[in-house]
Motif scaffolding. Structure first.
Motif, short mmCIF file in Angstrom:
data_model
loop_
_atom_site.label_atom_id
_atom_site.label_comp_id
_atom_site.label_asym_id
_atom_site.label_seq_id
_atom_site.Cartn_x
_atom_site.Cartn_y
_atom_site.Cartn_z
N LYS A 169 0.82 -1.21 0.00
CA LYS A 169 0.00 0.00 0.00
C LYS A 169 0.86 1.27 0.00
CE LYS A 169 -2.90 -1.09 3.41
NZ LYS A 169 -4.11 -0.98 4.30
N LYS A 170 1.99 1.23 0.72
CA LYS A 170 2.90 2.37 0.70
C LYS A 170 3.43 2.62 -0.71
CE LYS A 170 4.81 2.35 5.43
NZ LYS A 170 4.89 3.81 5.67
N LEU A 171 3.76 1.54 -1.41
CA LEU A 171 4.34 1.67 -2.75
C LEU A 171 3.30 2.06 -3.79
CD1 LEU A 171 6.72 -1.39 -2.62
CD2 LEU A 171 7.45 0.98 -2.93
N MET A 172 2.05 1.62 -3.59
CA MET A 172 1.00 1.93 -4.56
C MET A 172 0.34 3.28 -4.30
SD MET A 172 1.03 -0.61 -6.70
CE MET A 172 2.82 -0.68 -6.41
N GLY A 173 0.24 3.67 -3.02
CA GLY A 173 -0.41 4.94 -2.69
C GLY A 173 -1.92 4.91 -2.81
N THR A 174 -2.52 3.70 -2.77
CA THR A 174 -3.97 3.53 -2.86
C THR A 174 -4.41 2.55 -1.77
OG1 THR A 174 -3.70 1.75 -4.47
CG2 THR A 174 -4.06 3.97 -5.34
N THR A 175 -5.73 2.30 -1.68
CA THR A 175 -6.22 1.37 -0.66
C THR A 175 -5.89 -0.08 -0.98
OG1 THR A 175 -8.40 0.95 -1.65
CG2 THR A 175 -8.17 2.92 -0.26
N CYS A 176 -5.73 -0.40 -2.27
CA CYS A 176 -5.47 -1.77 -2.73
C CYS A 176 -6.60 -2.72 -2.34
CB CYS A 176 -4.13 -2.29 -2.20
SG CYS A 176 -2.72 -1.30 -2.74
N ASP A 177 -7.81 -2.20 -2.19
CA ASP A 177 -8.96 -3.01 -1.80
C ASP A 177 -9.54 -3.73 -3.01
OD1 ASP A 177 -10.76 -4.10 -0.04
OD2 ASP A 177 -11.45 -2.18 0.77
N LEU A 178 -10.45 -4.70 -2.72
CA LEU A 178 -11.00 -5.54 -3.78
C LEU A 178 -12.21 -6.30 -3.24
CD1 LEU A 178 -9.82 -8.40 -2.52
CD2 LEU A 178 -7.81 -7.82 -3.80
N LYS A 179 -12.89 -7.06 -4.12
CA LYS A 179 -13.93 -7.99 -3.69
C LYS A 179 -13.28 -9.36 -3.45
CE LYS A 179 -17.76 -6.02 -6.40
NZ LYS A 179 -17.04 -5.08 -7.30
N TRP A 180 -13.89 -10.17 -2.56
CA TRP A 180 -13.35 -11.51 -2.33
C TRP A 180 -14.47 -12.45 -1.90
CZ3 TRP A 180 -13.79 -13.74 2.54
CH2 TRP A 180 -14.12 -12.87 3.58
N ARG A 181 -14.20 -13.75 -2.07
CA ARG A 181 -15.16 -14.78 -1.69
C ARG A 181 -14.42 -16.11 -1.59
NH1 ARG A 181 -18.51 -14.11 -5.72
NH2 ARG A 181 -17.52 -15.60 -7.12
N GLU A 182 -14.73 -16.89 -0.55
CA GLU A 182 -14.20 -18.25 -0.44
C GLU A 182 -15.32 -19.23 -0.74
OE1 GLU A 182 -11.63 -19.31 2.88
OE2 GLU A 182 -11.54 -17.18 3.42
N ALA A 183 -15.26 -19.87 -1.91
CA ALA A 183 -16.34 -20.78 -2.32
C ALA A 183 -15.80 -21.97 -3.11
CB ALA A 183 -17.37 -20.02 -3.15
N ASP A 184 -14.52 -22.28 -2.96
CA ASP A 184 -13.92 -23.45 -3.63
C ASP A 184 -14.16 -23.42 -5.14
OD1 ASP A 184 -13.10 -24.28 -1.17
OD2 ASP A 184 -14.50 -25.96 -1.01
N GLU A 185 -14.03 -22.23 -5.74
CA GLU A 185 -14.35 -22.14 -7.16
C GLU A 185 -13.11 -22.19 -8.05
OE1 GLU A 185 -16.02 -18.00 -8.09
OE2 GLU A 185 -15.94 -18.02 -5.91
N LYS A 186 -13.36 -22.57 -9.28
CA LYS A 186 -12.29 -22.68 -10.27
C LYS A 186 -11.81 -21.29 -10.67
CE LYS A 186 -13.51 -24.11 -14.37
NZ LYS A 186 -13.94 -25.09 -15.40
#
Length: 239
Positions: A106-123
């Protein structure tokens, strides 16, 4: 080349599923396959003194690999800042999976570096979108992982200098899973796969990408620039 694999090493101590998959820790697994190509591969973990990242260790490290997830906030700010400065000075950095949320990245990017995520054993299918890039050497059109954690857009990072992989997930999301950046004299490669409860780092294709990434971020000939007040190269006319 001196390679250091850093891992917070917390899941392995607390989750039997993780310790069964990675009995030597995620850092041990990564160091193991990197040792096939490089003699000087060491590891460091969060609970070591100075997180294993002393001035001496960082000074002799050419490439640092970073894996973190549940203990980002336990990394001391001054240590994260030291790592950032070493990248600016020319140390290569490979950021894996959930280390997108690390203080260093985050220090190197200067942004939140956030995203969507989900754990569902998917391909997950990681499509190669830059087949000419050295990081994709030896990779086909895509890498398919039977089960992985989903990361989805929008990924709050600066526009990558090079987009290497684009992931598609069984649930429908896509994600920029392989991206490069340059910061100061250092090169950074972010690579998404590697959730701790899946044997992703035992996959030979994933190992190959990480090996290629280590070679690519290694700084061999970037000149060191001089800043500040400068004397003229030619005589300046006073007329």
């Amino acid at each position: 080349m001196n390679v250091l694999v850093w891992n917070e090493n917390r899941h392995e101590k607390e989750n039997k599923v993780v310790s069964d998959i990675y009995p030597e820790g995620i850092h041990g697994a990564i160091a193991g396959f990197l040792g096939e190509d490089h003699e000087n591969v060491k590891t460091a973990t969060l609970d070591e003194e100075e997180h294993g990242l002393t001035d001496e260790v960082l000074a002799e490290t050419d490439v640092l690999i970073w894996w973190g997830h549940k203990a980002h906030e336990d990394v001391k700010d001054e240590i994260a800042e030291k790592v950032k400065q070493r990248v600016l000075e020319g140390m290569g950095l490979v950021v894996l999976h959930s280390a997108h949320f690390s203080k260093v990245f985050k220090k190197l990017m200067g942004t939140t570096c956030d995203l969507k995520w989900r754990e569902a054993d998917e391909k997950e299918r990681l499509w190669v979108v830059d087949p000419t890039h050295p990081i994709t050497e030896g990779v086909g059109e895509y890498i398919e992982l039977e089960k992985e954690e989903m990361y989805g857009e929008h990924f709050d990072i600066p526009t990558p200098e090079e987009l290497i992989f684009l992931s598609w997930f069984e649930g429908g999301e896509v994600f920029r899973s392989g991206a490069t950046f340059r910061r100061g004299r250092g090169k950074v490669f972010y690579f998404r796969p590697g959730h701790e409860t899946y044997p992703t780092y035992h996959n030979k294709e994933i190992q190959n990408v990480i090996k290629n990434g280590v070679k690519w971020v290694n700084n061999t000939n970037t000149p060191k620039h001089v800043y500040g007040n400068a004397q003229p190269l030619e005589e300046i006319s006073t007329k």
